[in-house]
Motif scaffolding. Structure first.
Motif, PDB file in Angstrom:
ATOM      1  N   ASP A  39       7.791  18.945  -6.232  1.00  0.00           N
ATOM      2  CA  ASP A  39       6.828  20.023  -5.985  1.00  0.00           C
ATOM      3  C   ASP A  39       6.304  20.519  -7.329  1.00  0.00           C
ATOM      4  N   LEU A  40       5.327  19.795  -7.821  1.00  0.00           N
ATOM      5  CA  LEU A  40       4.765  20.102  -9.135  1.00  0.00           C
ATOM      6  C   LEU A  40       3.933  21.377  -9.094  1.00  0.00           C
ATOM      7  N   ALA A  41       3.145  21.554  -8.057  1.00  0.00           N
ATOM      8  CA  ALA A  41       2.232  22.698  -7.966  1.00  0.00           C
ATOM      9  C   ALA A  41       2.996  24.021  -7.950  1.00  0.00           C
ATOM     10  N   LYS A  42       4.063  24.093  -7.189  1.00  0.00           N
ATOM     11  CA  LYS A  42       4.822  25.348  -7.065  1.00  0.00           C
ATOM     12  C   LYS A  42       5.420  25.756  -8.409  1.00  0.00           C
ATOM     13  N   ALA A  43       5.995  24.813  -9.134  1.00  0.00           N
ATOM     14  CA  ALA A  43       6.640  25.140 -10.409  1.00  0.00           C
ATOM     15  C   ALA A  43       5.618  25.592 -11.444  1.00  0.00           C
ATOM     16  N   VAL A  44       4.480  24.943 -11.509  1.00  0.00           N
ATOM     17  CA  VAL A  44       3.464  25.311 -12.491  1.00  0.00           C
ATOM     18  C   VAL A  44       2.863  26.673 -12.157  1.00  0.00           C
ATOM     19  N   LYS A  45       2.615  26.906 -10.883  1.00  0.00           N
ATOM     20  CA  LYS A  45       2.034  28.193 -10.474  1.00  0.00           C
ATOM     21  C   LYS A  45       2.983  29.331 -10.824  1.00  0.00           C
ATOM     22  N   ARG A  46       4.286  29.133 -10.606  1.00  0.00           N
ATOM     23  CA  ARG A  46       5.258  30.164 -10.937  1.00  0.00           C
ATOM     24  C   ARG A  46       5.243  30.457 -12.450  1.00  0.00           C
TER      25      ARG A  46
END
Length: 843
Positions: A39-46
């Motif tokens: 889950d690349l998107a979730k980690a970057v958004k955080r």
């Protein structure tokens, strides 16, 4: 007689692309790596929400979701090669953008919850899980190179456009695998052995080899010259060899599939064989059958070695291609060897002594253009002024690196030029006091001439050539002796038959008709006597100059060059020589330091990532740049210090060398070296003269052997023809002898029966008197016709017929007499410059 050599069928290679493709065999494609979802998107958004703002995180949401979907498609890898390639190229461009904006690492303050998990392409049981975006970039590039290689093997390589496209794809795949190495992922611990520099080098060379092979195929089909085809095949062989050497690196040992290893090894041997094959075609066109056979033998040996290494682990199509190529080369070799044994009788040189073909690289690693295109992702996340400021700082860094690198190169050039001017450190090797292994270098042109002598075999080569010449001479003398013996035996047998059947032999005696053959034998013997005088002269020269000829070997020639002798009376010579050696060691140490400084400059530039600071910096960028550029100051100081020390060491070297040059009288030593070199040049020229004389003698004796053998056969045919003629005569005489005996016995028996049938005693005598009075045997129908006269009552008397064969009365006349047929013409090729009705030697 015309012995011109026609081309061997098929020796110009296949003429259509499909047959050529079958002969070169299949090509390989790389299988990609398998990955797992994250889950690349979730980690970057955080991370963005925490370190910047929620609004910034929301602004990135759309791009992050697009990246997430793209990665999931790339990991699944279920698309066709064309679409998969586009997705991989796009994803890699996005990763390059993300690298400048989002820090992925083990640091909890950065993006530390994302693990990029990929399986090893060669050993799928192994996998890596790293929190480094460079590892993700390298894995994507690896799969991109694999996908492009699969595109290459899917092209129609039987068409002209298809084979060009395949070559382009293979070059692009090579460029992508080179990019894997350039990411520096190999320096990351536990990054995966399939992403190592050894693996990238192996795959890059393999792709280049297959691209070069496509050019070789096209050149052959297009009818390019054998020389061009040989050079193209040689370069493909070099690429395959480099790939093969890469597979033997410890890091890749036992990881590459055996079928791949055998494929690469076999392809290396096949491309070498194709190179040698086309070189043999060139030699055949030049009528150089010795070199042609040597090339074909080397090609056959290479294929046998490859087959021995591969065993039975070749795929069917490659096995078929290997067999076909073996058949082509073996057929050409058999034809050439048969021609040589029957016509040319040329000595086959050692393949290692022939000039090696030079490769002609037609391919290079090409990075796909799509990878360098800009992409509109996360553009709003980095302000424009940050990007512009970063560009300004990058220019500052590049300018600094360029200036420092130029300073390092300038210092190195000054040292190198001065050492070249003083011929150092070579002069120290020439000292008599130099450690074991010291020597005086031989001038380059002379060294090449000595290499030529060494490749021939030096004095041993001349002796071997002279021994072969003696064998040819003995063979010719043996043939002439056999020819003369055949004629002598024929004369002896002819005389014996004539003594027995003298009055019936109407054809000329053998010693009257064999003089053309004996004259030819005499001419050949005279030529041999003249040649033998020349041989004695050459043998004498070889014997007298054996030591000189042996001194042209590599070690012996080096020992002939004078060494720099230590002065007899001088108190400072030891200090001078040692001081010179110490100065050279100092300069070498400083050169090593400069190499290390250049490495430090490159590493510092790679680590110089200002973007994270620039994006969070609120002050003046000029102050930030001044502060950041100071990190290069320590290297600047080291480079200046190295340049100063190098200049001082170079000044010391000049001073010490001036003393060394004077004390050791280097000028006189150079004069002695030139004299020694001149002596060796004269000796080399003498060697060449002897070699030329031996070659001319060998050509003479091979021609004489061929002519003597033909003459021996003619003498044998002459003797056989005479023998058949005599046998026919004797059989005819015996047949007629038997017929005459039968007629004579029949007449006697009839006469005695007449006397016994008279019935009246005494009247028989009167009747005999009346019947036979005055009659002689000669008046009876006597087939002999020339028997002496005698009374009928006399005892029967047999005698040999006294007429010429076929001339008796009432006998059938033969269709032709027994005159010896004309001697077959002695048609010998004029193979020597001094030919005049025979073979003579003129050298």
């Amino acid at each position: 007689m015309d012995f011109g050599r026609a081309p061997i069928d098929g020796m110009d290679g296949p003429t259509d692309r499909s047959s050529m493709r079958a002969l070169t065999g299949p090509v390989l494609a790389v299988q990609g790596k398998k990955g797992t979802d994250v889950d690349l998107a979730k980690a970057v958004k955080r991370y963005v929400a925490k370190n910047y703002s929620e609004s910034e995180a929301a602004a990135c949401e759309e791009d992050l979701q697009a990246v997430q979907r793209l990665r999931e498609s790339v990991v699944r890898g279920k698309e066709g090669n064309e679409k998969a390639r586009k997705e991989l190229e796009k994803y890699h461009r996005i990763l390059k953008v993300m690298e400048t904006r989002f820090p992925f690492s083990d640091d909890e303050e950065q993006i530390s919850t994302v693990f990029f998990v990929w399986k090893d392409a060669f050993k799928t049981k192994d996998k890596t899980a790293l929190r480094n975006i460079k590892a993700e970039q390298a894995a994507v590039l690896f799969n991109l190179g694999a996908t492009i290689s699969q595109q290459a093997i899917e092209t129609d390589r039987d068409s002209e456009m298809g084979i060009k496209l395949a070559a382009k794809y293979f070059q692009e795949a090579a460029g992508v695998f080179a990019m894997v190495r350039q990411t520096g992922v190999a320096k990351i611990p536990a990054s995966g052995k399939d992403l190592s520099n050894e693996s990238s080098n192996m795959l890059e060379n393999l792709m280049l080899a297959q691209a070069q092979e496509c050019f070789f195929v096209k050149a052959t089909v297009d009818g390019k010259s054998p020389g061009i085809c040989a050079r193209l095949a040689k370069q493909a062989e070099l690429f395959y060899r480099e790939a093969w050497n890469n597979t033997k690196q410890p890091l890749l040992k036992d990881r590459i599939d055996a079928e791949w290893l055998n494929h690469v090894r076999t392809k290396e041997a096949m491309m070498l064989a194709w190179c040698l094959y086309f070189l043999s075609v060139s030699h055949r066109a030049e009528d150089d059958i010795g070199k042609e056979i040597a090339r074909l033998q080397a090609a056959s040996s290479a294929l046998k070695s490859a087959r021995r290494d591969a065993g039975k682990k070749l795929q069917a199509s490659l096995e078929s291609a290997l067999k076909s190529l073996e058949g082509t080369i073996d057929r050409a070799l058999q034809i050439a060897m048969k021609e040589n044994s029957m016509i040319y009788l040329v000595r086959v040189p050692d393949p290692a002594s022939l000039d090696q073909a030079q490769g002609a690289p037609m391919v290079k690693s090409i990075q796909p253009e799509e990878l360098s295109l800009p992409i509109d992702f996360f553009s709003g996340f980095v302000p424009d002024h940050c990007a512009k400021s970063l560009s300004i700082y990058t220019d500052m860094v590049d300018r600094t690196i360029r200036e420092l690198t130029n300073q390092v190169q300038e210092t190195s050039d000054q040292v190198r030029l001065k050492l070249r001017e003083f011929e150092l450190p070579e002069l120290l090797f020439s000292l008599e006091s130099a450690p074991k292994g010291g020597y005086t270098p031989i001038p380059e042109p002379l060294a090449l001439e000595l290499d030529e002598v060494g490749n021939f075999g030096g004095a041993r080569g001349l002796q071997k050539m002279y021994a072969e010449q003696k064998e040819y001479r003995a063979s010719a003398m043996s043939a002439l002796s056999a020819a003369e013996s055949a004629l002598d035996k024929e004369v002896e047998e002819d005389n014996r038959i004539r003594q027995q059947y003298d009055q019936h032999c109407m054809f000329p005696a053998s010693n009257l008709v064999d003089h053309p053959l004996r004259e030819r034998i005499s001419q050949f013997k005279k030529s041999l006597e003249v040649a033998l005088d020349s041989d004695r002269g050459i043998e004498s020269r070889l014997s007298k100059n054996d030591d000189m000829l042996r001194s042209l070997g590599a070690r012996e020639a080096a020992s002939r060059m004078p060494r720099i002798s230590t002065p007899m009376v001088c108190m400072e010579e030891g200090d001078v020589a040692k001081g010179l050696q110490k100065a050279l060691v100092e300069l070498e140490t400083l050169a090593g330091e400069r190499d290390g400084l250049e490495v430090k400059l490159r590493e510092l530039k790679q680590k110089d990532n200002l973007l994270p600071k620039l994006m969070s910096y609120s002050g003046s960028t000029d102050n930030l740049f001044d502060q950041e550029i100071k990190k290069y100051d320590p290297l600047k100081e080291e480079i200046r210090n190295n340049a100063a020390r190098s200049k001082s060491a170079l000044d010391d070297l000049v001073e010490i060398f001036t003393k060394f040059y004077r004390i050791y009288d280097i000028s006189q030593w150079k004069v002695d070296c030139e004299k020694a070199a001149a002596d060796m040049r004269r000796d080399v020229e003498y060697f060449r003269e002897l070699k030329a004389s031996l070659e001319e003698g060998t050509n003479f004796y091979t021609s004489l052997c061929k002519a003597s053998t033909a003459l021996r056969h003619q003498c044998g045919e002459f003797a056989l023809s005479r023998q058949l003629q005599r046998d026919e005569m004797v059989n005819e005489i015996r047949r007629r002898q038997a017929q005459e005996d039968a007629n004579w016995h029949g007449g006697v028996e009839q006469g005695w029966q007449g006397r016994a049938g008279a019935g009246v005693p005494g009247s028989g005598a009167n009747m005999l008197d009346t019947q036979f009075q005055g009659m002689h045997v000669g008046q009876v129908s006597n087939p002999l016709g020339s028997a002496p006269q005698q009374q009928m009552g006399a005892p029967p008397h047999r005698q040999s017929p006294g007429y010429a064969v076929g001339s008796g009365p009432n006998q059938p006349q033969p269709s032709a007499g027994y005159a010896y047929p004309a001697i077959p013409p002695t048609d010998f090729p004029q193979e020597s410059a001094g030919y005049d009705g025979g073979i003579c030697r003129n050298y």
